[in-house]
Design an enzyme around this catalytic site. Structure first.
Site, short mmCIF file in Angstrom:
data_model
loop_
_atom_site.label_atom_id
_atom_site.label_comp_id
_atom_site.label_asym_id
_atom_site.label_seq_id
_atom_site.Cartn_x
_atom_site.Cartn_y
_atom_site.Cartn_z
N SER A 89 9.21 14.12 23.17
CA SER A 89 9.98 13.18 22.55
C SER A 89 11.49 13.27 22.30
O SER A 89 12.14 12.42 22.23
CB SER A 89 9.65 12.77 21.02
OG SER A 89 8.25 12.75 21.01
N HIS A 98 8.03 9.50 29.15
CA HIS A 98 7.64 9.73 27.91
C HIS A 98 6.93 8.42 27.23
O HIS A 98 7.65 7.25 27.38
CB HIS A 98 9.18 9.72 26.72
CG HIS A 98 8.96 9.77 25.40
ND1 HIS A 98 10.02 9.33 24.64
CD2 HIS A 98 8.06 10.22 24.63
CE1 HIS A 98 9.63 9.31 23.17
NE2 HIS A 98 8.43 9.87 23.25
N GLU A 153 9.82 5.65 28.89
CA GLU A 153 11.24 6.58 29.06
C GLU A 153 11.02 7.52 30.25
O GLU A 153 10.10 8.47 30.16
CB GLU A 153 12.08 7.10 27.93
CG GLU A 153 12.16 6.24 26.89
CD GLU A 153 12.95 6.90 25.63
OE1 GLU A 153 13.76 6.35 25.14
OE2 GLU A 153 12.57 7.77 25.36
N ASN A 192 14.15 7.23 20.40
CA ASN A 192 14.19 7.93 19.01
C ASN A 192 15.43 8.25 18.51
O ASN A 192 15.54 8.71 17.30
CB ASN A 192 13.43 9.61 19.44
CG ASN A 192 11.81 9.26 19.35
OD1 ASN A 192 11.29 8.01 18.94
ND2 ASN A 192 11.33 10.18 20.12
N1 CAA Z 1 -5.17 2.35 21.31
C1 CAA Z 1 -5.30 1.20 21.94
N2 CAA Z 1 -5.03 -0.13 21.67
C2 CAA Z 1 -4.77 -0.22 20.35
C3 CAA Z 1 -4.45 0.93 19.54
C4 CAA Z 1 -4.68 2.10 19.90
N3 CAA Z 1 -4.38 3.25 19.17
N4 CAA Z 1 -4.01 0.26 18.17
C5 CAA Z 1 -3.87 -1.12 18.41
N5 CAA Z 1 -4.28 -1.20 19.74
C6 CAA Z 1 -4.35 -2.49 20.29
C7 CAA Z 1 -5.90 -3.39 19.50
O1 CAA Z 1 -6.66 -3.25 20.23
C8 CAA Z 1 -4.89 -5.02 19.74
O2 CAA Z 1 -5.33 -5.18 21.05
P1 CAA Z 1 -5.62 -6.66 21.55
O3 CAA Z 1 -4.23 -7.73 20.94
O4 CAA Z 1 -5.53 -6.86 22.99
O5 CAA Z 1 -6.59 -7.29 20.73
C9 CAA Z 1 -3.36 -4.72 19.61
O6 CAA Z 1 -3.16 -3.29 20.04
C10 CAA Z 1 -2.79 -5.22 18.19
O7 CAA Z 1 -3.67 -4.17 17.30
P2 CAA Z 1 -4.30 -4.82 16.07
O8 CAA Z 1 -4.56 -6.25 16.00
O9 CAA Z 1 -5.15 -3.90 15.48
O10 CAA Z 1 -3.03 -4.51 15.00
P3 CAA Z 1 -1.52 -5.01 15.09
O11 CAA Z 1 -1.29 -6.27 15.58
O12 CAA Z 1 -1.08 -4.54 13.83
O13 CAA Z 1 -0.86 -3.89 16.10
C11 CAA Z 1 0.07 -2.15 16.57
C12 CAA Z 1 -0.74 -2.52 15.97
C13 CAA Z 1 0.13 -2.29 18.11
C14 CAA Z 1 0.25 -0.51 16.38
C15 CAA Z 1 1.67 -2.65 15.99
O14 CAA Z 1 1.58 -2.41 14.63
C16 CAA Z 1 2.71 -2.04 16.53
O15 CAA Z 1 3.42 -2.58 17.56
N6 CAA Z 1 3.45 -1.24 15.84
C17 CAA Z 1 4.59 -0.59 16.22
C18 CAA Z 1 4.21 0.87 17.01
C19 CAA Z 1 5.68 1.40 17.30
O16 CAA Z 1 6.78 1.11 16.91
N7 CAA Z 1 5.45 2.39 18.28
C20 CAA Z 1 6.43 3.25 18.69
C21 CAA Z 1 6.44 4.69 17.96
S1 CAA Z 1 7.72 5.93 18.23
C22 CAA Z 1 7.06 6.75 19.27
O17 CAA Z 1 6.02 6.74 20.03
C23 CAA Z 1 8.10 7.58 20.10
C24 CAA Z 1 7.74 9.03 19.84
O18 CAA Z 1 8.03 9.88 20.71
C25 CAA Z 1 7.18 9.67 18.60
#
Ligand code: CAA
Length: 272
Positions: free
Chosen positions: A106, A127, A139, A177
């Site tokens: 990251s 990434h 990325e 990030n």
């Molecule tokens: N694996 C696979 N699919 C997943 C999942 C997982 N862990 N979590 C959620 N999903 C899928 C669900 O199955 C659902 O799919 P469908 O629409 O096809 O049914 C979809 O994602 C939406 O999920 P939910 O309805 O359960 O929940 P939600 O609408 O609240 O979405 C979320 C969950 C996708 C996590 C959403 O809240 C979101 O986009 N959050 C922001 C996440 C984010 O910012 N990520 C970046 C983090 S920073 C990073 O990763 C960088 C690093 O280096 C640390």
């Protein structure tokens, strides 16, 4: 993250070898992948036969030698430079001369991983974001040592996975990030200052900015240990106070409150 990346690659038709240090961890990654695919079958997003085809492309191993013939290896171990450097030395020794070695780091300097190998031109960053099957961005990180051919192959791989790759310089935090973590860190600062409750801050950022989840739910998803490692690497590179981890975050990591992965972080997941 490993099982999410495997799901993305296998779903796009790639043959995947998942390697972990212990068989139980390797099996747990496959179980995680199977659970995710089963959820998609239940929701009618995939048929059972599609799920079985994806699973048939994935094998799990503890033996690094099983990666020898891969075109591309994506490392996604703990955010610790020494651990990653050691692994890249081993991968370089084990993998065929044509294999591209990529890191899912990251924030850490990819060039330092490249220089552990005898093939620095064939090392780059790929990434993914959490959860990998859902987030469209990848990325593609370009250390100064990478050849244009390596970068083109990494971009092409991400595109075959249906992702939207963005090329970025090998600088701590890359794009997302570098912008996201001052925000997450400042959310913890607001909580520490007692400005609002964690639930209040999360609700404010969802309702006020349209973010899909608030900062504390996101920190728990990413992992507080990973988040602290990212902030420390950013601070190390830039010495900018915005990147200096707020004491509460560091204390929570010391208490092993890592978020979803440990069952508790800012929120408690044991009862969910
Ligand atoms: N694996 C696979 N699919 C997943 C999942 C997982 N862990 N979590 C959620 N999903 C899928 C669900 O199955 C659902 O799919 P469908 O629409 O096809 O049914 C979809 O994602 C939406 O999920 P939910 O309805 O359960 O929940 P939600 O609408 O609240 O979405 C979320 C969950 C996708 C996590 C959403 O809240 C979101 O986009 N959050 C922001 C996440 C984010 O910012 N990520 C970046 C983090 S920073 C990073 O990763 C960088 C690093 O280096 C640390």
């Amino acid at each position: 993250m490993g099982s999410g990346i495997a799901e993305v690659a296998a779903s796009s038709g790639h043959t995947v070898v998942l390697r972990s240090r212990s068989q139980s961890a390797a099996d747990a990654m496959v179980a995680g992948l199977e659970k995710s695919l089963n959820r998609q079958v239940e929701k009618g997003k995939r048929t059972e036969s599609e799920r079985d085809q994806v699973l048939s492309r994935v094998s799990a191993t503890t033996d690094l030698a099983d990666l020898a013939d891969c075109d591309l290896v994506i490392e996604s171990v703990v955010e610790d430079l020494a651990v990653k450097k050691h692994l890249f030395t081993e991968l370089d020794r084990t993998c065929g001369a044509a294999t591209i070695l990529a890191s899912n780091t990251s924030t850490l300097p990819v060039v330092e991983l490249a220089m552990e190998t005898g093939r620095p031109d064939k090392v780059c960053g790929i990434h993914f974001f959490n959860p990998a099957p859902v987030m469209t961005l990848v990325e593609i990180v370009r250390p100064i040592t990478a050849s244009p051919e390596t970068m083109a192959a990494a971009l092409a791989f991400a595109e075959t996975c249906g992702k939207e790759p963005v090329e970025v310089k090998d600088q701590a935090g890359f794009i997302v990030n570098a912008l996201l973590f001052p925000y997450l860190n400042n959310a913890v600062r607001l909580l520490e200052q007692g400005v609002a409750s964690k639930e209040g801050i999360d609700a404010a950022m969802k309702g006020g900015c349209g973010f899909p989840m608030g900062p504390f739910a996101l920190l728990d998803l990413v992992g507080l240990d990973t988040s602290l490692a990212i902030l420390d690497a950013l601070y190390d590179e830039f010495r900018d106070p915005n990147y200096a981890a707020v004491p509460l975050l560091r204390r929570m990591v010391s208490a092993e409150l890592y978020g979803r992965k440990s069952g508790e972080g800012f929120y408690d997941y044991h009862k969910r």
